[in-house]
Write a protein that holds these residues in place. Structure first.
Motif, PDB file in Angstrom:
ATOM      1  N   ALA A  61       0.835  -1.201   0.000  1.00  0.00           N
ATOM      2  CA  ALA A  61       0.000   0.000   0.000  1.00  0.00           C
ATOM      3  C   ALA A  61       0.871   1.252   0.000  1.00  0.00           C
ATOM      4  CB  ALA A  61      -0.927   0.004   1.219  1.00  0.00           C
ATOM      5  N   LEU A  62       0.236   2.384  -0.295  1.00  0.00           N
ATOM      6  CA  LEU A  62       0.950   3.650  -0.409  1.00  0.00           C
ATOM      7  C   LEU A  62       1.616   4.061   0.898  1.00  0.00           C
ATOM      8  CD1 LEU A  62       1.591   6.186  -2.159  1.00  0.00           C
ATOM      9  CD2 LEU A  62      -0.502   7.192  -1.234  1.00  0.00           C
ATOM     10  N   TRP A  63       0.960   3.807   2.031  1.00  0.00           N
ATOM     11  CA  TRP A  63       1.516   4.274   3.302  1.00  0.00           C
ATOM     12  C   TRP A  63       2.881   3.650   3.567  1.00  0.00           C
ATOM     13  CZ3 TRP A  63       2.705   0.867   7.209  1.00  0.00           C
ATOM     14  CH2 TRP A  63       2.123  -0.400   7.163  1.00  0.00           C
ATOM     15  N   LEU A  64       3.076   2.404   3.132  1.00  0.00           N
ATOM     16  CA  LEU A  64       4.368   1.759   3.334  1.00  0.00           C
ATOM     17  C   LEU A  64       5.408   2.296   2.345  1.00  0.00           C
ATOM     18  CD1 LEU A  64       5.576  -0.221   5.271  1.00  0.00           C
ATOM     19  CD2 LEU A  64       5.002  -2.094   3.711  1.00  0.00           C
ATOM     20  N   ILE A  65       4.959   2.655   1.153  1.00  0.00           N
ATOM     21  CA  ILE A  65       5.856   3.305   0.192  1.00  0.00           C
ATOM     22  C   ILE A  65       6.342   4.637   0.761  1.00  0.00           C
ATOM     23  CG2 ILE A  65       5.994   4.413  -2.079  1.00  0.00           C
ATOM     24  CD1 ILE A  65       6.007   1.466  -2.384  1.00  0.00           C
ATOM     25  N   ALA A  66       5.432   5.406   1.387  1.00  0.00           N
ATOM     26  CA  ALA A  66       5.803   6.692   1.977  1.00  0.00           C
ATOM     27  C   ALA A  66       6.801   6.500   3.120  1.00  0.00           C
ATOM     28  CB  ALA A  66       4.560   7.426   2.479  1.00  0.00           C
ATOM     29  N   ILE A  67       6.583   5.478   3.952  1.00  0.00           N
ATOM     30  CA  ILE A  67       7.540   5.196   5.029  1.00  0.00           C
ATOM     31  C   ILE A  67       8.886   4.783   4.444  1.00  0.00           C
ATOM     32  CG2 ILE A  67       8.077   3.580   6.904  1.00  0.00           C
ATOM     33  CD1 ILE A  67       5.110   3.561   7.597  1.00  0.00           C
ATOM     34  N   GLY A  68       8.835   3.944   3.407  1.00  0.00           N
ATOM     35  CA  GLY A  68      10.081   3.541   2.745  1.00  0.00           C
ATOM     36  C   GLY A  68      10.818   4.734   2.170  1.00  0.00           C
ATOM     37  N   SER A  69      10.072   5.678   1.589  1.00  0.00           N
ATOM     38  CA  SER A  69      10.686   6.889   1.043  1.00  0.00           C
ATOM     39  C   SER A  69      11.367   7.702   2.135  1.00  0.00           C
ATOM     40  CB  SER A  69       9.626   7.743   0.339  1.00  0.00           C
ATOM     41  OG  SER A  69      10.177   8.955  -0.129  1.00  0.00           O
ATOM     42  N   ALA A  70      10.722   7.788   3.311  1.00  0.00           N
ATOM     43  CA  ALA A  70      11.309   8.533   4.431  1.00  0.00           C
ATOM     44  C   ALA A  70      12.577   7.851   4.927  1.00  0.00           C
ATOM     45  CB  ALA A  70      10.295   8.663   5.555  1.00  0.00           C
TER      46      ALA A  70
END
Length: 383
Positions: free
Chosen positions: A89-98
């Motif tokens: 999901a997107l929320w995990l992509i955002a955490i990965g990006s951080a």
């Protein structure tokens, strides 16, 4: 492997995934059932983490040697790519990006802080040329993997393996990064400056930080919006505009490779001053009405002039901050770079949307002139 060669390899390695999100996102957002605009969430998380990490790294280096810090930061980048490759999901992509950007910011600041104290002008610019080469090869590698049917998840996994290999090399060579303690006189001067409050040197540091943000913003905006500018603003065919944008990044790479040795012979400060003056000259050619090829020539001049600015500014940081504050100042400059390379192109995009694609030239010229003014303040404050 000696620190210089490892620095170039590390910079090249983290640039590979750092330049590919725009190519991967169309496949990612379809797989995750997200709109195109959701990329903004991922980018915002990354920019915030990168800026915070870069700013903090300057202080961390006072307590943690560069070698272990670089190995740990590289492990974060490799781990983040692996997490993103498996993200449902997107929320995990955002955490990965951080997480990716936290490691990226630490590597960026640590490499530049080490280079400022241990490398010459040629080595610093070649290190940054390594980053440019990685940023050039990354999109080509990703495009080839996607064309071969690998998919975005396997492509990210491949880049994670590549960064993991660099992490192993950094861990094995962690004791080779020798960072001598700051001289007693430098520590004494730093403590005295902290007691006495704001000083001309602190103003010079602030000017250097602002300059870095504006300069990297100009670099990024020219590359990001150059295609739109040349096609919609100057009427060039799409193929010609695409080649011109590629040539712009090639000029950035070539300028760092060629002008580094020149700076070593002629003096880093002298070449830096000439390069800073060349950026508005290139922007002026892009801003004035005329044939499209004049605008292309302006982009090439801007790319060539901007190429050595960031590495040579890093190299001369101690001239503005003093030896005792150079590491922290480099960290702040890296943070400003992360913010500037995101915020200024975004702002220029709003201007282009409200006016026209032709607005890129005047916008870059205004920013380039402001950059020159801030550079003068930085040099004057350090004098």
């Amino acid at each position: 492997m000696p620190p210089f060669a490892l620095s170039c390899l590390t910079y090249l390695g983290i640039a590979l995934p750092g330049s590919t999100l725009g190519i991967l996102w169309p496949s990612m957002r379809i797989s995750l059932h997200e709109p195109v605009a959701a990329l903004g969430i991922v980018l915002a998380a990354g920019v915030a983490a990168s800026a915070a990490s870069s700013a903090a790294t300057g202080r961390i280096l006072a307590r943690v040697p560069a070698g272990p810090l670089l190995a740990a930061a590289s492990a974060l980048v490799a781990g983040a790519l692996a997490v993103e490759a498996l993200a449902p999901a997107l929320w995990l992509i955002a955490i990965g990006s951080a997480v990716f950007s936290t490691g990226f910011g630490a590597i960026d600041a640590a490499l530049n802080a080490y280079a400022a104290g241990h490398f010459g002008a040629r080595q610093v610019t070649w290190m940054h040329a390594g980053y440019g080469l990685g940023a050039t090869l990354g999109p080509l590698l990703v495009t080839a993997l996607l064309a071969a049917g690998a998919g975005w998840r396997w492509t990210m996994a491949a880049m994670s393996f590549a960064v993991a290999a660099i992490t192993v090399m950094l861990a094995a060579a962690r004791h080779r990064w020798k960072v001598p303690a700051a001289p007693a006189a430098a520590k004494e001067n730093t403590a005295s400056a902290e007691r006495s409050g704001p000083s001309p040197r602190r103003h010079a540091i602030l000017a250097g930080v602002v300059f870095t943000g504006v300069e990297t913003g100009v670099e990024s905006a020219a590359g990001i919006w150059g295609y739109v500018f040349l096609t919609g603003g100057r009427g060039l065919p799409a193929a010609v505009a695409g080649i011109a944008v590629s040539a712009y990044w090639l000029m950035m790479f070539a300028g760092r490779a060629v002008l580094g040795p020149v700076a070593e012979r002629a003096g880093a400060s002298r070449v830096l001053a000439l390069a800073v003056a060349g950026v508005p000259a290139g922007a002026l050619l892009m801003a004035v009405p005329g044939p499209g090829l004049v605008a292309v020539a302006g982009m090439m001049l801007l790319g060539l002039a901007a190429a050595p600015v960031f590495p040579l500014l890093t190299l001369t940081t101690a001239d503005r901050s003093g030896e005792g504050g150079a590491t922290a100042a480099v960290g702040l400059q890296m943070a400003a770079s992360a913010v500037g390379s995101f915020a200024l192109p975004a702002g220029i995009g709003l201007v282009i949307g409200a006016v026209s694609a032709r607005a890129l030239g005047p916008a870059l010229l205004a920013l380039a002139l402001a950059m020159c003014g801030v550079y003068w303040l930085a040099v004057r404050g350090a004098g």
